[in-house]
Design a protein around this motif. Sequence first.
Motif, PDB file in Angstrom:
ATOM      1  N   ALA B  72       0.762  -1.270  -0.074  1.00 55.92           N
ATOM      2  CA  ALA B  72      -0.126  -0.085  -0.094  1.00 55.92           C
ATOM      3  C   ALA B  72       0.660   1.336  -0.040  1.00 55.92           C
ATOM      4  CB  ALA B  72      -0.926   0.044   1.261  1.00 55.92           C
ATOM      5  N   ALA B  73       0.456   2.268  -0.601  1.00 53.99           N
ATOM      6  CA  ALA B  73       0.917   3.495  -0.940  1.00 53.99           C
ATOM      7  C   ALA B  73       1.394   4.112   0.617  1.00 53.99           C
ATOM      8  CB  ALA B  73       0.524   4.435  -1.782  1.00 53.99           C
ATOM      9  N   CYS B  74       0.328   3.788   1.420  1.00 52.06           N
ATOM     10  CA  CYS B  74       0.510   4.620   2.901  1.00 52.06           C
ATOM     11  C   CYS B  74      -0.617   3.718   3.761  1.00 52.06           C
ATOM     12  CB  CYS B  74       0.232   5.919   3.003  1.00 52.06           C
ATOM     13  SG  CYS B  74      -1.485   6.583   2.252  1.00 52.06           S
ATOM     14  N   LEU B  75      -0.156   3.661   5.038  1.00 45.55           N
ATOM     15  CA  LEU B  75      -1.368   3.282   6.081  1.00 45.55           C
ATOM     16  C   LEU B  75      -1.799   4.626   6.604  1.00 45.55           C
ATOM     17  CD1 LEU B  75      -2.615   1.171   7.777  1.00 45.55           C
ATOM     18  CD2 LEU B  75      -0.630   1.284   9.456  1.00 45.55           C
ATOM     19  N   VAL B  76      -3.360   4.775   6.445  1.00 45.68           N
ATOM     20  CA  VAL B  76      -3.862   5.993   6.979  1.00 45.68           C
ATOM     21  C   VAL B  76      -3.942   5.669   8.446  1.00 45.68           C
ATOM     22  CG1 VAL B  76      -5.995   7.314   6.945  1.00 45.68           C
ATOM     23  CG2 VAL B  76      -5.183   6.285   4.914  1.00 45.68           C
ATOM     24  N   MET B  77      -3.812   6.852   9.179  1.00 43.81           N
ATOM     25  CA  MET B  77      -3.821   6.691  10.778  1.00 43.81           C
ATOM     26  C   MET B  77      -4.829   7.616  11.117  1.00 43.81           C
ATOM     27  SD  MET B  77      -1.282   4.512  11.535  1.00 43.81           S
ATOM     28  CE  MET B  77      -0.499   4.888  13.350  1.00 43.81           C
ATOM     29  N   VAL B  78      -5.816   7.160  11.727  1.00 44.06           N
ATOM     30  CA  VAL B  78      -6.887   7.808  12.426  1.00 44.06           C
ATOM     31  C   VAL B  78      -6.528   7.593  13.879  1.00 44.06           C
ATOM     32  CG1 VAL B  78      -9.580   8.099  12.832  1.00 44.06           C
ATOM     33  CG2 VAL B  78      -8.694   7.281  10.669  1.00 44.06           C
TER      34      VAL B  78
END
Lengths: 263, 263
Positions: B72-78
């Motif tokens: 994945a291009a990034c891991l989204v962090m909420v």
Amino acid sequence: MAEAVDGCVRHGLEAIGLWRQDVAAQGLGETIALVRNAGLRVSSLCRGGFLTAPGFEEDNRRAIDEAAALEAACLVMVVGGLPGVVPGEPLGEISRDLTAARNHIAEALTLLVPYAAERGVRLALEPLHPMYCADRAVLSTLGQALDLAEPYAPETVGVVVDTFHVWWDPQVFEQIERAGAERRIASYQVCDFLSPLPADVLLGRGMMGDGVIDFGPLTDAVAAAGYRGDVEVEIFNADVWAADPDEVVTTMKARYASLVSRV
Amino acid sequence: MAEAVDGCVRHGLEAIGLWRQDVAAQGLGETIALVRNAGLRVSSLCRGGFLTAPGFEEDNRRAIDEAAALEAACLVMVVGGLPGVVPGEPLGEISRDLTAARNHIAEALTLLVPYAAERGVRLALEPLHPMYCADRAVLSTLGQALDLAEPYAPETVGVVVDTFHVWWDPQVFEQIERAGAERRIASYQVCDFLSPLPADVLLGRGMMGDGVIDFGPLTDAVAAAGYRGDVEVEIFNADVWAADPDEVVTTMKARYASLVSRV
């Protein structure tokens, strides 16, 4: 109005914040007589603003006249959302140009501030929580409100610090300090932020202690910034409105003493 | 998962953003096979975070492993809300110390960033709209996200620019420019902000054009800041979810072309 004034007196509250539609329903002259006879201060008149709507100038001049007649400590200004957006209604023809709407607010103030200054009325710019940016106020942060106030004398243009609207802001403490240094704090309003929010987010306010806000640090900051005016408890909440008024005021005083007041 | 991947291929979309629960339901290995066979890029994995909850470290290490496996291009962090606040549930025992919660996020990152760096995963800090500050993310502005990212290399810690979350921010254009200068933009996500908001504000997102956001200036700013990655359309909306998927993608492509894309 008579019931609200009487409730303040019986519960030892020294000031009352008034809303224009209630003043109109009672009549301006009668309202003035009621609050004066009761010995109450008018901590604010709510509200002027909606400066992005047609006819805003005439309506705001009337609001300024009313604030002057009531000797209100300030006229709270809810500046309005994007042009064409009506709170609670489906979108029709609107402008989505937020930058233009914000610039328009600054221009509208140039028309209203001299009128307020002549009448000794202080306009209190109220930043609203960003969830109301589209429909109620494109003014979203305390920093932005202070930038907007900057061209004017602090006794004519101040800002409102409302815990519900500003508690989330990472810059809130530095901006409260700045507001104090610039002598801009015209009103400190408290109520809690409910979680989860109710279906109508306008009514997402709660009695202090029923939500997520830590009032102590905000009250400390406002006090350290030199604010010595009245503190207003302003709660839009269907359950609070439906409850017995004396119980509401009793609870409010107890919560205020334990959660908000630091003296 | 198979239907979503197939839909992307049939409609000529080159990348897909994945959610962890869907990956888990399909199985990680099968998901990898599906997206690789389809020739899709994984534009992001959603989501890591909830760093204020117990057990966050183990769960986030798993999320990082999954993002690495999916390339994945990034891991989204909420990042999570106030400790103890559960989205959609009445308040129980919670902490109201927002400053402490924000400081905790910074400390939690010191534990996770080295693990992500070793696996070549980019963490994308997502500021959420301030109406989610209590229950989903104490990270509320792009400026705050960039401050949080500052100690780390930009290839390991970036930020998400999501129109729904940032459109109201008076500092959004200067902070997008800053994000570009610091090479931090890891993802650009678009959807509209509905007015009035629906009863569940989580589902207040709409198809581009159905709400109040002016996408052009935001897209221009993100492009001027040097972002050349995939643009994700992410819409939490009960009506969109209930509609025919092919119609949704067709509408999405048309709205994207007319309202978001500037080329």
